[in-house]
Design an enzyme around this catalytic site. Structure first.
Site, short mmCIF file in Angstrom:
data_model
loop_
_atom_site.label_atom_id
_atom_site.label_comp_id
_atom_site.label_asym_id
_atom_site.label_seq_id
_atom_site.Cartn_x
_atom_site.Cartn_y
_atom_site.Cartn_z
N ASN A 168 0.84 -1.28 -0.14
CA ASN A 168 0.10 -0.03 -0.04
C ASN A 168 0.93 1.29 -0.12
O ASN A 168 1.44 1.56 1.19
CB ASN A 168 -0.95 0.00 1.16
CG ASN A 168 -1.98 -1.17 1.13
OD1 ASN A 168 -2.98 -1.03 0.32
ND2 ASN A 168 -1.65 -2.28 1.81
N GLU A 169 1.10 1.82 -1.22
CA GLU A 169 2.07 2.85 -1.37
C GLU A 169 1.48 4.09 -1.03
O GLU A 169 0.26 3.99 -0.94
CB GLU A 169 2.73 2.89 -2.75
CG GLU A 169 3.26 1.68 -3.16
CD GLU A 169 4.84 1.69 -2.77
OE1 GLU A 169 5.00 2.33 -1.57
OE2 GLU A 169 5.56 0.60 -3.21
N PRO A 170 2.17 5.12 -0.93
CA PRO A 170 1.59 6.63 -0.42
C PRO A 170 0.51 6.83 -1.37
O PRO A 170 0.46 6.52 -2.66
CB PRO A 170 2.72 7.62 -0.67
CG PRO A 170 4.01 6.77 -0.35
CD PRO A 170 3.61 5.37 -0.90
N SER A 172 -2.53 5.52 -0.84
CA SER A 172 -3.42 4.24 -0.47
C SER A 172 -4.38 4.82 0.48
O SER A 172 -4.33 5.56 1.35
CB SER A 172 -2.80 3.11 0.22
OG SER A 172 -1.91 2.66 -0.81
N THR A 187 10.29 2.07 -3.63
CA THR A 187 10.21 0.82 -3.24
C THR A 187 10.92 0.01 -4.25
O THR A 187 11.69 -1.19 -4.14
CB THR A 187 8.78 0.44 -3.51
OG1 THR A 187 8.23 1.27 -2.14
CG2 THR A 187 8.41 -1.12 -3.26
#
Ligand code: F6R
Length: 636
Positions: A168-170, A172, A187
């Protein structure tokens, strides 16, 4: 729950008043992982006793490896059974086949599932193999399956430097469910080494959502090493924000962050404890606080006033010391005494206030360099001074560094060899091997050998330039490194013996080594561990009574000013010479394979870092030098 992971007793509230997530700090990641494994084992057993399934949410990456290792040990030695476990993994790259050694499917089987008695039908991992137009339904089904299993009893998490949990990347959403997602650049950079270069890292993954994760009844997040320190601080102390998705965990009422000392260093209570509690003022803490105050107020140390101390949580320090005037002078002198142009000690000079002893005037020195280039990158100026000042300097390259040479570079050398001698069967094989090499494939022995040789010859060119004879250059090729992959073997007795042999052969008065603690699983840390273990065994030898160990920091970080015990200034000429020595490592120039997220070349990083240290000393009020290399002493 393991006693050590329980919520802290009331009374420590003052210390943790900046913190919004319960956390426990352990001395290192190994002991921490064992506590987490204990908690998981207890849960599995209690569910067994109640005849229930235990639903575990599992993570991959470097952080949980030791937890899985301990669970496997408990299965083998203590009969811990996984028959009642249903597992759901957080994520998988997309697209990704199960057989690919980079897949999370492969990871989980290699580290856990192949070694315990979990039923294969109870293993759930998002699939990197479903067709594009089936992903949506796959994700809905995954959510349903978790629900049908009764929800997650326990979720194990790591955290990315972007603040991602799962993938869940920025950006999300708090209520997000299982879905596909585009990976953040950072990432992908962090995954780069495992994929032998960022270009091979998938751009997409399938991940459980924040909404899925936060429904778990219990959550434990692991973070190791100073690389994670700033995202840990943001997550624990910052506001809840989609920019750092892990901050959503602040709303969960049964979550514990399990940290090692490195990962906790940026928490307010660790970084500036005087702001949260009454401190016991050791000399080291006093220096740390004074440097911090001077930097914060952008005032040199000798200009700090009583008022400055009183307004920044240091009134009791001031009471102890009498006045700002005396305190400032003491700390200024302490920093002043770290500076020396004589890293091997200054012969015939009073050494009371110098970092090194003046005798023996000519010292035997070993510089341990994890890869063939860390010596010049991290301490090229000091290396040069030691040689110039007449010491017998040896360099010992701990690993071959062969995986960091690109295929193109190796092919160039093999083709040159072939042109020179058309019947050279070895070079012919290397050219053919490289030609036939598939993505992710491990190099053949011959190719690895050539890549190692390239780095050896570059190193010898650099050490000749600095001015030491080839007989003082040693290539240890520690076996733990020789897997041909980013994932290395465990340190073995054989590695430590090689380290002990070279130390006992040279009987050094000084040892320099890379003191990198940033990445607890990285090569530098393993190389450092090999030295520590060797020293532990050798310290009873009489020649070790006179051996001092100095730690430099590798290509990525520098010591904090308050940690530095020896600062070696470099003239502008020496800065140029150091750059030249780094240039000899040609295979590591221009777009290297393991660049990290810093696009600067190694020599630029080294130069910036050494200039920065000098600038910091200067703004504290000390003399204005061009550059400094910095060292911290290690007492064994
Ligand atoms: C892995 C996962 C990721 C990692 C995170 C930290 O399943 O979902 O969130 O936990 O990227 O990775 P490491 O532990 O390698 O630093």
């Amino acid at each position: 729950m393991s006693d050590k992971l329980k919520y802290t007793e009331a009374g420590k509230f003052e210390e943790t008043r900046f913190e919004k997530i319960h956390n426990v700090v352990f001395e290192n990641s190994d002991v921490a992982s064992i506590e987490v494994a204990k908690e998981i084992a207890e849960l599995i057993r209690s569910k067994q006793a109640a005849n229930e399934h235990c639903v575990l949410g599992l993570a991959t990456g470097s952080s949980p490896i030791k937890v899985y290792e301990e669970l496997v040990r408990m299965h083998e030695e203590e009969g811990l059974s996984f028959k009642n476990v249903i597992s759901f993994n957080l994520d998988e790259y997309y697209p990704m086949t199960k057989e690919n050694t980079q897949s999370y499917w492969y990871f989980m089987h290699e580290h856990l599932f192949n070694h315990v008695d979990i039923l294969p039908e109870n293993i759930n991992i998002p699939s990197g193999e479903v067709k594009q137009d089936e992903i949506h339904q796959f994700c809905i089904d995954y959510e349903l399956k978790i629900k049908e299993a009764g929800g997650l009893d326990f979720q194990l998490l790591g955290i990315g430097r972007t603040g991602h949990i799962g993938f869940n990347e920025p950006g999300s959403h708090y209520n997000s469910g299982t879905r596909n997602i585009t990976l953040d650049h950072i990432t992908r950079v962090d995954a780069g080494p495992a994929f032998l270069g960022i270009d091979h890292v998938p751009r997409v993954a399938i991940t459980m959502g924040i909404g899925t994760i936060r429904k778990a009844k219990r959550i434990v997040l692991l973070a190791w090493g100073v690389n994670k320190a700033s995202v840990i601080r943001e997550t624990i102390e910052g506001e809840i924000t989609a920019e750092v998705p892990a901050t959503y965990l602040q709303r969960h009422d049964n979550v514990t962050f399990v940290l090692d000392e490195g990962a906790s260093t940026e928490l307010t209570r660790e970084r500036t404890p005087w702001l949260v509690k009454n401190c016991i003022w050791t000399d080291d803490l006093t220096l740390k606080a004074v440097v911090w105050l001077s930097q914060k107020l952008e005032k040199s140390i000798l200009k700090l006033t009583d008022k400055d101390y009183n307004f920044h949580g240091m009134s009791n320090l001031l009471v102890e010391q009498g006045s700002a005037y005396q305190l400032n002078i003491n700390m200024f002198n302490r920093l002043q005494h770290t500076i020396t142009g004589w890293p091997g000690g200054k012969p015939n000079a009073d050494d009371t206030n110098r970092p090194e002893r003046n005798t023996p005037a000519r010292k035997r020195v070993i510089i341990f360099s994890p890869h063939p280039d860390d010596d010049v990158i991290s301490m090229g100026g000091t290396f040069d001074r030691l040689v110039e000042q007449g010491h017998e300097v040896h360099v010992a390259y701990q690993t071959s560094g062969n995986i960091a040479v690109s295929d193109e570079e190796a092919l160039k050398f093999a083709e040159v060899a072939l042109e020179l001698n058309g019947s050279d069967t070895n070079s012919k094989k290397i050219v053919a091997d490289l030609d036939a090499k598939q993505e992710y494939e491990i190099d053949t022995k011959e190719v690895r050998n050539l890549k190692g040789l390239i780095r050896r010859k570059e190193s010898v060119a650099a050490t000749r330039y600095v001015g030491i004879p080839d007989s003082q250059v040693h290539f240890l090729d520690l076996p733990f490194y020789e897997t041909g992959r980013v994932k290395k073997n465990k340190l073995s007795e054989q590695d430590v013996t090689i380290m002990k042999d070279i130390i006992s052969e040279i009987k050094p008065h000084q040892i320099y080594a890379a003191g990198d603690l940033a990445d607890p699983h990285g090569t530098h840390k393993v190389c450092l561990d090999s030295l520590f273990l060797a020293l532990e065994d050798l310290k009873k030898e009489s020649y070790m009574d006179d051996c001092w160990v100095w730690l430099y920091r590798g290509a990525w970080h520098e010591w904090d000013i308050h940690d530095i015990e020896m600062a070696v200034p470099m003239s502008p000429d020496q800065v140029l010479k150091k750059k030249q020595a780094i240039f000899y490592h040609q295979s590591q120039k221009d777009g290297v394979m393991f660049q990290g997220d810093d696009s600067r070349e190694f020599w630029v990083r080294a130069e910036d870092r050494n200039k920065e240290t000098a600038k910091k000393y200067n703004s504290l009020g000390l003399a204005d030098y061009a550059a400094f290399e910095a060292f911290k002493r290690y007492h064994y």
